[in-house]
Design an enzyme around this catalytic site. Sequence first.
Site, PDB file in Angstrom:
ATOM      1  N   ASP A 100       0.823  -1.150   0.167  1.00  0.00           N
ATOM      2  CA  ASP A 100      -0.285   0.298   0.178  1.00  0.00           C
ATOM      3  C   ASP A 100       0.882   1.381  -0.223  1.00  0.00           C
ATOM      4  O   ASP A 100       1.525   1.093   0.925  1.00  0.00           O
ATOM      5  CB  ASP A 100      -0.770  -0.571   1.263  1.00  0.00           C
ATOM      6  CG  ASP A 100      -1.856  -0.799   0.891  1.00  0.00           C
ATOM      7  OD1 ASP A 100      -2.678  -1.097  -0.050  1.00  0.00           O
ATOM      8  OD2 ASP A 100      -2.240  -1.552   1.971  1.00  0.00           O
ATOM      9  N   HIS A 253      -0.003  -6.943  -1.697  1.00  0.00           N
ATOM     10  CA  HIS A 253      -1.685  -8.061  -1.366  1.00  0.00           C
ATOM     11  C   HIS A 253      -1.935  -7.788  -3.172  1.00  0.00           C
ATOM     12  O   HIS A 253      -1.722  -6.936  -3.206  1.00  0.00           O
ATOM     13  CB  HIS A 253      -2.134  -7.695  -0.485  1.00  0.00           C
ATOM     14  CG  HIS A 253      -2.800  -6.465  -0.042  1.00  0.00           C
ATOM     15  ND1 HIS A 253      -1.407  -5.431  -0.100  1.00  0.00           N
ATOM     16  CD2 HIS A 253      -3.789  -5.641  -0.769  1.00  0.00           C
ATOM     17  CE1 HIS A 253      -2.207  -4.837  -0.135  1.00  0.00           C
ATOM     18  NE2 HIS A 253      -3.899  -4.284  -0.401  1.00  0.00           N
ATOM     19  N   ARG A 268     -12.006  -0.006   4.937  1.00  0.00           N
ATOM     20  CA  ARG A 268     -10.225  -0.278   5.239  1.00  0.00           C
ATOM     21  C   ARG A 268      -9.464   0.334   5.458  1.00  0.00           C
ATOM     22  O   ARG A 268      -9.893   1.980   5.823  1.00  0.00           O
ATOM     23  CB  ARG A 268      -9.370  -0.515   3.665  1.00  0.00           C
ATOM     24  CG  ARG A 268      -8.294  -0.375   3.907  1.00  0.00           C
ATOM     25  CD  ARG A 268      -7.718   0.479   2.293  1.00  0.00           C
ATOM     26  NE  ARG A 268      -6.351  -0.024   2.270  1.00  0.00           N
ATOM     27  CZ  ARG A 268      -5.918   1.878   2.143  1.00  0.00           C
ATOM     28  NH1 ARG A 268      -6.396   2.652   2.328  1.00  0.00           N
ATOM     29  NH2 ARG A 268      -4.116   1.422   1.848  1.00  0.00           N
TER      30      ARG A 268
END
Length: 279
Positions: A100, A253, A268
């Site tokens: 991320d 991911h 999230r």
Amino acid sequence: MPSPFTVRPLGPAIGAEVLDLDLADVLLPETLQAIEAALVKHEALVLHVPDLTLAQHLAIAKHFGEAEVHTFYPNLGEGFEQITLIDSKLGDRADMWHHDESFLPSAPIVTMTQAKILPPCGGDTCWISMTTAYDALSDRMKQYLDGLEAWHDMNGPMTTALRQNVVTHDRYLEVIKMNKRHLHPVVTTHPVTGRKALYISPTYTTHIDGLAPAESDAILAYLHAHCQHVQFVYRHRWTVGDMVIWDNRSVIHNAILDYKPHQRRMHRASVFGRNAVHA
């Protein structure tokens, strides 16, 4: 002191689930510390918490550091601006291997996502342990990578999103002007465990600094293929209410997009380290 819950490993390289967690105790210091310890050990941690409240979700996030108000995704607002809404009906997707926001000077250290609406089948998410992938490299390759740095850039995925009509041209230009890119070591050291991990992804990593283009491309192609070997992967089949917490410092991911035209909605939260630089 006895543990506030049971931890069951889900894979030899990455992944574990929390069992017997009492939500009435989830925000107690000893429970949060136990969650953090299990996360650091297993890198991705599944909590089966269908009754988790937004306030509890956000409080767990804030235990790890500064909860992010995301630049690109919508949020829940009204005191929960740090909880991002990821909804396929809004065109949101993350079907690519990535850390991320690695294009920031200091990316989030932890991300946690809870399933709210799921398709009848599909929509799994996969995580790769980049520590285990690093450990499996040859000593010669480890020596070669030592000291190298690579560029991480937001522009490439935005160009792909524009081509796929996921974003408007105006939004594309707005994000490109932000110039979200940064140079990071190819191999990082986890601040808690001391384990080394590969810090690259096929989504954001454009090239290794200082190498000829052909050499950089060849090395990155090899590393990306190496990391995606099945023995380094945990694949989660979601149930509504599941929350997965993962260590963004050592894990990449991919949210598999195989469920159209059905809807998939997630809540999230991502967390910056307390001394992070993310401008």
